[in-house]
Scaffold this motif. Sequence first.
Motif, PDB file in Angstrom:
ATOM      1  N   ILE A 260      61.417  49.688  21.434  1.00  0.00           N
ATOM      2  CA  ILE A 260      62.865  49.504  21.549  1.00  0.00           C
ATOM      3  C   ILE A 260      63.324  48.321  20.692  1.00  0.00           C
ATOM      4  CG2 ILE A 260      64.785  49.068  23.140  1.00  0.00           C
ATOM      5  CD1 ILE A 260      63.052  50.377  25.351  1.00  0.00           C
TER       6      ILE A 260
ATOM      7  N   ASP B  25      57.360  37.904  18.173  1.00  0.00           N
ATOM      8  CA  ASP B  25      56.473  38.894  18.784  1.00  0.00           C
ATOM      9  C   ASP B  25      55.032  38.413  18.662  1.00  0.00           C
ATOM     10  OD1 ASP B  25      56.936  42.271  19.301  1.00  0.00           O
ATOM     11  OD2 ASP B  25      54.908  41.447  19.182  1.00  0.00           O
TER      12      ASP B  25
ATOM     13  N   THR C 121      50.881  42.466  20.194  1.00  0.00           N
ATOM     14  CA  THR C 121      49.859  43.079  21.040  1.00  0.00           C
ATOM     15  C   THR C 121      49.527  44.468  20.481  1.00  0.00           C
ATOM     16  OG1 THR C 121      51.377  44.274  22.494  1.00  0.00           O
ATOM     17  CG2 THR C 121      50.919  41.961  23.061  1.00  0.00           C
TER      18      THR C 121
ATOM     19  N   ASP D  82      53.719  33.816  21.160  1.00  0.00           N
ATOM     20  CA  ASP D  82      53.585  34.325  22.527  1.00  0.00           C
ATOM     21  C   ASP D  82      54.687  33.704  23.379  1.00  0.00           C
ATOM     22  OD1 ASP D  82      52.816  34.853  25.159  1.00  0.00           O
ATOM     23  OD2 ASP D  82      50.674  34.595  24.730  1.00  0.00           O
TER      24      ASP D  82
ATOM     25  N   SER E 290      54.516  47.031  28.859  1.00  0.00           N
ATOM     26  CA  SER E 290      55.504  48.043  29.251  1.00  0.00           C
ATOM     27  C   SER E 290      54.940  49.359  29.790  1.00  0.00           C
ATOM     28  CB  SER E 290      56.394  48.364  28.041  1.00  0.00           C
ATOM     29  OG  SER E 290      55.644  49.058  27.064  1.00  0.00           O
TER      30      SER E 290
ATOM     31  N   THR F 238      52.833  38.025  30.998  1.00  0.00           N
ATOM     32  CA  THR F 238      53.927  38.138  30.015  1.00  0.00           C
ATOM     33  C   THR F 238      55.279  38.349  30.695  1.00  0.00           C
ATOM     34  OG1 THR F 238      52.634  38.837  28.111  1.00  0.00           O
ATOM     35  CG2 THR F 238      54.882  39.690  28.248  1.00  0.00           C
TER      36      THR F 238
ATOM     37  N   TYR G 163      53.838  47.171  37.009  1.00  0.00           N
ATOM     38  CA  TYR G 163      54.822  47.018  35.921  1.00  0.00           C
ATOM     39  C   TYR G 163      56.223  46.778  36.473  1.00  0.00           C
ATOM     40  CZ  TYR G 163      58.328  48.485  32.490  1.00  0.00           C
ATOM     41  OH  TYR G 163      59.440  48.545  31.699  1.00  0.00           O
TER      42      TYR G 163
ATOM     43  N   LYS H 259      58.748  43.473  36.308  1.00  0.00           N
ATOM     44  CA  LYS H 259      60.086  43.489  35.707  1.00  0.00           C
ATOM     45  C   LYS H 259      61.137  43.063  36.747  1.00  0.00           C
ATOM     46  CE  LYS H 259      61.215  44.534  32.107  1.00  0.00           C
ATOM     47  NZ  LYS H 259      61.305  43.784  30.812  1.00  0.00           N
TER      48      LYS H 259
ATOM     49  N   ASN I 297      63.167  55.723  27.769  1.00  0.00           N
ATOM     50  CA  ASN I 297      63.562  55.924  26.373  1.00  0.00           C
ATOM     51  C   ASN I 297      62.560  56.827  25.665  1.00  0.00           C
ATOM     52  OD1 ASN I 297      65.204  53.021  25.006  1.00  0.00           O
ATOM     53  ND2 ASN I 297      65.237  53.687  27.125  1.00  0.00           N
TER      54      ASN I 297
HETATM   55  P1  NAD Z   1      56.638  48.077  23.830  1.00  0.00           P
HETATM   56  O1  NAD Z   1      55.409  47.980  24.665  1.00  0.00           O
HETATM   57  O2  NAD Z   1      56.769  49.176  22.830  1.00  0.00           O
HETATM   58  O3  NAD Z   1      56.850  46.719  23.027  1.00  0.00           O
HETATM   59  C1  NAD Z   1      56.684  45.460  23.614  1.00  0.00           C
HETATM   60  C2  NAD Z   1      56.614  44.414  22.511  1.00  0.00           C
HETATM   61  O4  NAD Z   1      56.492  43.122  23.137  1.00  0.00           O
HETATM   62  C3  NAD Z   1      55.417  44.569  21.580  1.00  0.00           C
HETATM   63  O5  NAD Z   1      55.817  44.443  20.220  1.00  0.00           O
HETATM   64  C4  NAD Z   1      54.500  43.414  21.978  1.00  0.00           C
HETATM   65  O6  NAD Z   1      53.698  42.919  20.910  1.00  0.00           O
HETATM   66  C5  NAD Z   1      55.500  42.379  22.470  1.00  0.00           C
HETATM   67  N1  NAD Z   1      54.888  41.446  23.419  1.00  0.00           N
HETATM   68  C6  NAD Z   1      54.138  41.758  24.522  1.00  0.00           C
HETATM   69  N2  NAD Z   1      53.729  40.632  25.117  1.00  0.00           N
HETATM   70  C7  NAD Z   1      54.251  39.589  24.412  1.00  0.00           C
HETATM   71  C8  NAD Z   1      54.185  38.176  24.545  1.00  0.00           C
HETATM   72  N3  NAD Z   1      53.499  37.604  25.539  1.00  0.00           N
HETATM   73  N4  NAD Z   1      54.851  37.410  23.648  1.00  0.00           N
HETATM   74  C9  NAD Z   1      55.543  37.976  22.620  1.00  0.00           C
HETATM   75  N5  NAD Z   1      55.609  39.306  22.433  1.00  0.00           N
HETATM   76  C10 NAD Z   1      54.976  40.103  23.323  1.00  0.00           C
HETATM   77  O7  NAD Z   1      57.856  48.097  24.857  1.00  0.00           O
HETATM   78  P2  NAD Z   1      59.250  48.883  24.772  1.00  0.00           P
HETATM   79  O8  NAD Z   1      59.067  50.247  25.279  1.00  0.00           O
HETATM   80  O9  NAD Z   1      59.830  48.654  23.437  1.00  0.00           O
HETATM   81  O10 NAD Z   1      60.088  48.075  25.855  1.00  0.00           O
HETATM   82  C11 NAD Z   1      60.829  46.919  25.477  1.00  0.00           C
HETATM   83  C12 NAD Z   1      61.511  46.349  26.705  1.00  0.00           C
HETATM   84  O11 NAD Z   1      62.388  47.320  27.262  1.00  0.00           O
HETATM   85  C13 NAD Z   1      60.549  45.952  27.822  1.00  0.00           C
HETATM   86  O12 NAD Z   1      61.003  44.760  28.387  1.00  0.00           O
HETATM   87  C14 NAD Z   1      60.637  47.106  28.804  1.00  0.00           C
HETATM   88  O13 NAD Z   1      60.371  46.656  30.099  1.00  0.00           O
HETATM   89  C15 NAD Z   1      62.070  47.534  28.632  1.00  0.00           C
HETATM   90  N6  NAD Z   1      62.346  48.952  28.911  1.00  0.00           N
HETATM   91  C16 NAD Z   1      61.600  49.939  28.343  1.00  0.00           C
HETATM   92  C17 NAD Z   1      61.913  51.270  28.595  1.00  0.00           C
HETATM   93  C18 NAD Z   1      61.140  52.399  27.951  1.00  0.00           C
HETATM   94  O14 NAD Z   1      61.376  53.558  28.279  1.00  0.00           O
HETATM   95  N7  NAD Z   1      60.248  52.140  27.007  1.00  0.00           N
HETATM   96  C19 NAD Z   1      62.978  51.596  29.442  1.00  0.00           C
HETATM   97  C20 NAD Z   1      63.723  50.548  30.007  1.00  0.00           C
HETATM   98  C21 NAD Z   1      63.399  49.244  29.720  1.00  0.00           C
END
Ligand code: NAD
Length: 353
Positions: A14, A34, A37, A60, A86, A101, A160, A164, A190
Amino acid sequence: MTQKILITGGAGFIGSAVIRHLIAETDAAVVNVDKLTYAANLDSLKPVADNPRYAFEKADICDGAAMAHLLEKHRPTAIMHLAAESHVDRSIDGPGAFIMTNVVGTYALLDASVAYWRSLDEAGRARFRFHHISTDEVFGSLGETGFFTETTPYDPSSPYSSSKASSDHLVRAWHRTYGLPVVLSNCSNNYGPCQFPEKLIPLMILNALEGRPLPVYGQGTNVRDWLYVEDHARALWEVLSKGAPGESYNVGGNNEMKNIEVVQMICDILDDVVDPLPGGPRRGLITHVKDRPGHDQRYAIDASKIRRDLGWEPRETFDTGLRRTVDWYLDNRDWWQPLRDGVYAGGRLGLAV
Ligand code: NAD
């Protein structure tokens, strides 16, 4: 004055969509923070990598000193906090990283943000926003009817979603206690380009493409309310730029689907657009496997507040969005093949054994 936005987790699914959207559709500058990870992929940012309004910092969020340094160095007008662990299944296998995290990291970022916010002049403090990006999973599971609203009580089921939920509470507490101008958004599932192929839709697209089994958890009757990621990215910009401090906004596409229906649709689209498999239609690849422990039955979002107050509407239906997503995976093998060959080959996660 134009915005300069520090985005955490911008190399994820996202976050990268948000950055592509901001660079293409607004005049905002973006600093992507970022840790990179397994879930990160800088290839998702190729369209913006050379743009003078884009900068990347590998760090981090749990490292408070690093966060303080980056805030001082870049002096953003707002923060969009997306960095998180996530994947629900991985949270079942290893909750520690999620607590670290999502909870401790959010705390470290809030702490650095308050100190930075206090250092701003009055106008800077007034315009500053800390936008926390969260999930509808904090609300737990619905029965056959009803929708999650912004006032639905929190009732998370997985490591998870509980991590959150904890971070949402921290963000609200930092608003009420320290006055930090925060906005929150809770979004449904998403899907779309650049999603790591451990999540349902990309996993099923790639397995179905390759003629591999399509493992559906339990009977596949669990319902999710799907939103195309670019619709979410637009919603997040509306929340950041127009949302009222202290408020939260639910975001959803009104696209409730059973998991089994999603997988069947993917099979049918692929049968339409790529060569047939020797074994017959791809629906024949569907297998039912042991259910996820603590699997929430149904999520559905009431998004009337963001529609009414901020004027946001999704543009994609599930049908149009899913076709675009399948097309994207067909056209971008170089993005996902290294992931399938390396960090995640598609095996079962999250059995709690
Ligand atoms: P993702 O797992 O694709 O990406 C997470 C990113 O965070 C990665 O690039 C990772 O390297 C980075 N990251 C993880 N730990 C870290 C740390 N300690 N320091 C710095 N960077 C770090 O996740 P996503 O699906 O893109 O979700 C993004 C956000 O949206 C999250 O907070 C998730 O809870 C929220 N969200 C996701 C969805 C979904 O359907 N994917 C829906 C609603 C909300």
